[in-house]
Design a protein around this motif. Structure first.
Motif, PDB file in Angstrom:
ATOM      1  N   LYS A   1       0.831  -1.209   0.000  1.00  0.00           N
ATOM      2  CA  LYS A   1       0.000   0.000   0.000  1.00  0.00           C
ATOM      3  C   LYS A   1       0.863   1.254   0.000  1.00  0.00           C
ATOM      4  N   GLN A   2       1.929   1.250   0.796  1.00  0.00           N
ATOM      5  CA  GLN A   2       2.809   2.407   0.885  1.00  0.00           C
ATOM      6  C   GLN A   2       3.549   2.656  -0.428  1.00  0.00           C
ATOM      7  N   LEU A   3       3.949   1.579  -1.121  1.00  0.00           N
ATOM      8  CA  LEU A   3       4.750   1.697  -2.345  1.00  0.00           C
ATOM      9  C   LEU A   3       3.900   1.715  -3.611  1.00  0.00           C
ATOM     10  N   GLY A   4       2.609   1.513  -3.464  1.00  0.00           N
ATOM     11  CA  GLY A   4       1.750   1.443  -4.642  1.00  0.00           C
ATOM     12  C   GLY A   4       1.933   0.163  -5.425  1.00  0.00           C
ATOM     13  N   VAL A   5       2.250  -0.907  -4.756  1.00  0.00           N
ATOM     14  CA  VAL A   5       2.477  -2.211  -5.376  1.00  0.00           C
ATOM     15  C   VAL A   5       1.372  -3.165  -4.928  1.00  0.00           C
ATOM     16  N   GLN A   6       0.749  -3.852  -5.873  1.00  0.00           N
ATOM     17  CA  GLN A   6      -0.297  -4.811  -5.515  1.00  0.00           C
ATOM     18  C   GLN A   6       0.332  -6.025  -4.845  1.00  0.00           C
ATOM     19  N   ALA A   7      -0.096  -6.313  -3.618  1.00  0.00           N
ATOM     20  CA  ALA A   7       0.410  -7.461  -2.855  1.00  0.00           C
ATOM     21  C   ALA A   7      -0.675  -8.517  -2.761  1.00  0.00           C
ATOM     22  N   THR A   8      -0.350  -9.724  -3.214  1.00  0.00           N
ATOM     23  CA  THR A   8      -1.263 -10.861  -3.119  1.00  0.00           C
ATOM     24  C   THR A   8      -0.726 -11.814  -2.064  1.00  0.00           C
ATOM     25  N   ILE A   9      -1.573 -12.224  -1.161  1.00  0.00           N
ATOM     26  CA  ILE A   9      -1.161 -13.151  -0.101  1.00  0.00           C
ATOM     27  C   ILE A   9      -2.047 -14.381  -0.159  1.00  0.00           C
ATOM     28  N   VAL A  10      -1.429 -15.528  -0.311  1.00  0.00           N
ATOM     29  CA  VAL A  10      -2.152 -16.799  -0.291  1.00  0.00           C
ATOM     30  C   VAL A  10      -2.176 -17.299   1.148  1.00  0.00           C
ATOM     31  N   MET A  11      -3.372 -17.526   1.666  1.00  0.00           N
ATOM     32  CA  MET A  11      -3.554 -17.953   3.049  1.00  0.00           C
ATOM     33  C   MET A  11      -4.325 -19.267   3.066  1.00  0.00           C
ATOM     34  N   PRO A  12      -3.997 -20.178   3.984  1.00  0.00           N
ATOM     35  CA  PRO A  12      -4.750 -21.429   4.078  1.00  0.00           C
ATOM     36  C   PRO A  12      -6.230 -21.179   4.356  1.00  0.00           C
ATOM     37  N   LEU A  13      -7.061 -22.101   3.925  1.00  0.00           N
ATOM     38  CA  LEU A  13      -8.502 -21.979   4.156  1.00  0.00           C
ATOM     39  C   LEU A  13      -8.840 -21.922   5.643  1.00  0.00           C
ATOM     40  N   THR A  14      -7.959 -22.452   6.464  1.00  0.00           N
ATOM     41  CA  THR A  14      -8.204 -22.513   7.907  1.00  0.00           C
ATOM     42  C   THR A  14      -7.802 -21.226   8.640  1.00  0.00           C
ATOM     43  N   THR A  15      -7.294 -20.227   7.927  1.00  0.00           N
ATOM     44  CA  THR A  15      -6.854 -18.983   8.564  1.00  0.00           C
ATOM     45  C   THR A  15      -8.033 -18.286   9.243  1.00  0.00           C
ATOM     46  N   PRO A  16      -7.884 -17.890  10.518  1.00  0.00           N
ATOM     47  CA  PRO A  16      -8.973 -17.167  11.198  1.00  0.00           C
ATOM     48  C   PRO A  16      -9.370 -15.911  10.434  1.00  0.00           C
ATOM     49  N   ASN A  17     -10.650 -15.616  10.432  1.00  0.00           N
ATOM     50  CA  ASN A  17     -11.166 -14.490   9.663  1.00  0.00           C
ATOM     51  C   ASN A  17     -10.557 -13.162  10.086  1.00  0.00           C
ATOM     52  N   ILE A  18     -10.196 -13.034  11.368  1.00  0.00           N
ATOM     53  CA  ILE A  18      -9.631 -11.783  11.848  1.00  0.00           C
ATOM     54  C   ILE A  18      -8.320 -11.463  11.134  1.00  0.00           C
ATOM     55  N   LYS A  19      -7.533 -12.506  10.801  1.00  0.00           N
ATOM     56  CA  LYS A  19      -6.270 -12.289  10.095  1.00  0.00           C
ATOM     57  C   LYS A  19      -6.513 -11.973   8.620  1.00  0.00           C
ATOM     58  N   VAL A  20      -7.493 -12.629   8.045  1.00  0.00           N
ATOM     59  CA  VAL A  20      -7.836 -12.349   6.646  1.00  0.00           C
ATOM     60  C   VAL A  20      -8.279 -10.895   6.502  1.00  0.00           C
ATOM     61  N   GLU A  21      -9.147 -10.446   7.398  1.00  0.00           N
ATOM     62  CA  GLU A  21      -9.652  -9.077   7.328  1.00  0.00           C
ATOM     63  C   GLU A  21      -8.547  -8.055   7.595  1.00  0.00           C
ATOM     64  N   ALA A  22      -7.594  -8.400   8.462  1.00  0.00           N
ATOM     65  CA  ALA A  22      -6.488  -7.483   8.734  1.00  0.00           C
ATOM     66  C   ALA A  22      -5.657  -7.251   7.479  1.00  0.00           C
ATOM     67  N   VAL A  23      -5.379  -8.325   6.731  1.00  0.00           N
ATOM     68  CA  VAL A  23      -4.612  -8.190   5.486  1.00  0.00           C
ATOM     69  C   VAL A  23      -5.379  -7.327   4.486  1.00  0.00           C
ATOM     70  N   LYS A  24      -6.667  -7.581   4.359  1.00  0.00           N
ATOM     71  CA  LYS A  24      -7.477  -6.785   3.426  1.00  0.00           C
ATOM     72  C   LYS A  24      -7.518  -5.314   3.828  1.00  0.00           C
ATOM     73  N   SER A  25      -7.541  -5.057   5.129  1.00  0.00           N
ATOM     74  CA  SER A  25      -7.615  -3.662   5.598  1.00  0.00           C
ATOM     75  C   SER A  25      -6.356  -2.881   5.257  1.00  0.00           C
ATOM     76  N   PHE A  26      -5.233  -3.593   5.076  1.00  0.00           N
ATOM     77  CA  PHE A  26      -3.987  -2.937   4.685  1.00  0.00           C
ATOM     78  C   PHE A  26      -3.807  -2.893   3.168  1.00  0.00           C
ATOM     79  N   GLY A  27      -4.827  -3.323   2.440  1.00  0.00           N
ATOM     80  CA  GLY A  27      -4.774  -3.227   0.988  1.00  0.00           C
ATOM     81  C   GLY A  27      -4.307  -4.464   0.271  1.00  0.00           C
ATOM     82  N   GLY A  28      -4.111  -5.553   0.987  1.00  0.00           N
ATOM     83  CA  GLY A  28      -3.656  -6.789   0.357  1.00  0.00           C
ATOM     84  C   GLY A  28      -4.794  -7.558  -0.289  1.00  0.00           C
ATOM     85  N   LYS A  29      -4.470  -8.277  -1.352  1.00  0.00           N
ATOM     86  CA  LYS A  29      -5.436  -9.159  -2.000  1.00  0.00           C
ATOM     87  C   LYS A  29      -5.236 -10.564  -1.439  1.00  0.00           C
TER      88      LYS A  29
END
Length: 522
Positions: free
Chosen positions: A106-134
């Motif tokens: 987000k700071q550098l204007g670069v699209q960051a994609t993060i692959v997360m296991p299906l079992t990842t708690p939703n709170i962590k998924v939402e945190a990544v999205k809130s910082f602009g990650g896909k």
């Protein structure tokens, strides 16, 4: 198991692409402060007074993503070519690396994609999205997520950003060491958490270049000690499995480059148990009111253990609180285990005779010591096995004395304080249904909690009625709570309840409670 392992650089290896001087240069030039904060080095006053040393904590939980991972991710991403930045970056992570990568993108204007296991708690998924990650959810574990990330990187020409084993990531994490020296240039020891080794490698290489007299100690979780295994083998090896309590350092294989640097620059490696980590989480909270994730408290647990083993006094010690992205419900486990980690609680299995007054006699042997837990269920007419927790003021020495007193009083005892199955499972499974029909009534009680309160409760209750079930757990609240079963004939119920009213305790008849009827009643 040798818990403290000295590090000797005796293994011949191929020369590194970067020398120690190269790393020092890259750390000093790392542009991490375009997004990261200079975090405070906070003195832990209570712990310092308790141990006789000056203990300070590097507060990396104060970063925008609540962990140090932002430093390494940003340093590597800032060095990508314009074409690489245009194409985007990718990583596989279910934790702090994911958030660091997302905010860096987000700071550098670069699209960051993060692959997360299906079992990842939703709170962590939402945190990544809130910082602009896909976020791409794939697979049931990290290995499957990483494999998918590699596939996507090849398909879309993404740059893969590793969590630890890359010179630019190592240099970014090494900026913590630069801050440590600026904040306290007179440190005697620095303790660093080790998972994949990026933080430990980066900080150690800087400290040993500038102030080599500082002892730099790596700290690993006992059930994820990939560096210790690599040192024993002389090269990185893959652990068969790792424990997941301190998930931020649950790494099966240390990185090749991080191992080379750790082997060269760390003075020692120490391992700690989950209980010792829980005790460190509590220490951090009591001194700072901050709640560390287990891996975040790892280095402080190692500091405490190392200082105790080596009898350090009047030394200046620093540890890194590396992260605070805690699953809130994990606090239940931490609360249960922290006293055991400090040797402030002992767990015992004790056999007592099945007779009226035996329970009270047993408590008299314990004297005024605080009982933290008591689980009992009638089984037969001769003997009863009970599960007991006891608060300790003087650690193992006091527990040994209690065990000796009980044995001399005729009570067979087994110490379960280090029995993992007992602590994880058995303590919650004590009881069940009685082996013969009982005329039983169930009552819950509340009474003011203070040293000796349980003994006073039993003395007041008297020995006229036989206790057939007992459960008590002191959680540090103002009121003690007891669940107690009594063998009562129908003709005794009226006089018994009249007696309870005279005692002055809050009580409630729980005999009709559906949980009792379903699990515990005859």
């Amino acid at each position: 198991m040798n818990e403290v392992q000295q590090v000797n650089d005796t293994t011949s290896r191929e020369p590194s692409p970067l020398s120690s001087a190269d790393y020092l240069r890259d750390i000093l030039r790392a542009p991490v402060y375009e997004v990261a904060q200079v975090t405070p080095l906070q003195t832990l006053q209570r712990l310092s007074e308790r141990t006789g040393n000056q203990i300070q904590l590097k507060r990396e939980d104060r970063q925008p993503v609540h962990s140090f991972k932002l430093r390494g991710a940003y340093n590597m991403m800032s060095q990508l070519t314009p074409a690489q930045q245009q194409a985007g970056v990718i990583a596989a992570s279910a934790g702090n690396h994911a958030q660091g990568l997302a905010l860096s993108g987000k700071q550098l204007g670069v699209q960051a994609t993060i692959v997360m296991p299906l079992t990842t708690p939703n709170i962590k998924v939402e945190a990544v999205k809130s910082f602009g990650g896909k976020v791409v959810l794939h697979g049931n574990n990290f290995d499957e997520a990483k494999a998918r990330a590699v596939e996507l990187a090849e398909q879309h020409h993404f740059t893969f950003i590793p969590p630890f084993d890359h010179p630019a990531v190592i240099a970014g994490q090494g900026t913590i060491g630069m801050e440590l020296l600026q904040q306290n240039g007179h440190l005697d020891y620095v303790f660093l958490p080790v998972g994949g080794g990026g933080l430990a490698a980066g900080v150690a290489v800087l400290l040993k270049q500038l102030l080599p007299q500082i002892k730099v100690i790596g700290v690993e979780a006992e059930d994820s000690a990939c560096l210790k295994a690599a040192l024993a083998a002389g090269e990185p090896v893959t652990l068969d499995q790792v424990g997941m309590f301190a998930d931020g350092v649950a790494v099966k294989r240390i990185g090749d480059e991080t191992f080379r640097l750790c082997q060269q620059h760390l003075d020692a490696v120490i391992t700690v148990s989950s209980d010792e980590i829980c005790a460190a989480v509590k220490d951090i909270f009591e001194d700072t009111r901050a709640i560390a994730e287990p891996s975040g408290a790892l280095s402080l647990a190692g500091l405490k253990k190392y200082a105790d083993v080596h009898q350090l006094q009047d030394k200046k010690l620093a540890a890194v609180l590396s992260g605070a992205n805690l699953n809130f419900h994990g606090l239940r486990y931490v609360s249960e285990r922290c006293e055991l980690g400090e040797k402030r609680e002992g767990l015992l299995a004790i056999t007592i005779p099945e007779r009226q007054g035996a329970f009270l006699d047993f408590c008299h042997i314990l004297g005024g010591r605080a009982v933290t837990e008591f689980n009992y269920r009638y089984s037969d007419d001769s003997l009863a096995n009970v599960f007991v927790g006891v608060r300790l003021m003087q650690g193992q020495e006091e527990l040994d004395s209690i065990i000796e007193d009980l044995r001399q009083g005729g009570y067979p005892v087994v110490d379960l304080s280090d029995d993992e199955m007992a602590k994880l499972h058995v303590r919650y499974m004590i009881g069940g249904r009685p082996s013969k029909p009982l005329q039983e009534k169930l009552y819950s009680f509340e009474f003011p909690e203070y040293p000796g309160a349980l003994l006073k409760f039993l003395n007041t209750l008297g020995t006229r009625w036989n206790i057939s079930l007992f459960n008590y757990r002191n959680h540090g609240a103002d009121y003690g709570r007891v669940l107690c079963g009594f063998e009562l004939e129908e003709g005794d119920v009226l006089s018994f309840t009249s007696y309870l009213r005279e005692l002055g305790y809050q009580w409630k008849d729980e005999t009709a409670n559906p949980a009792y009827q379903f699990f515990l009643a005859q």
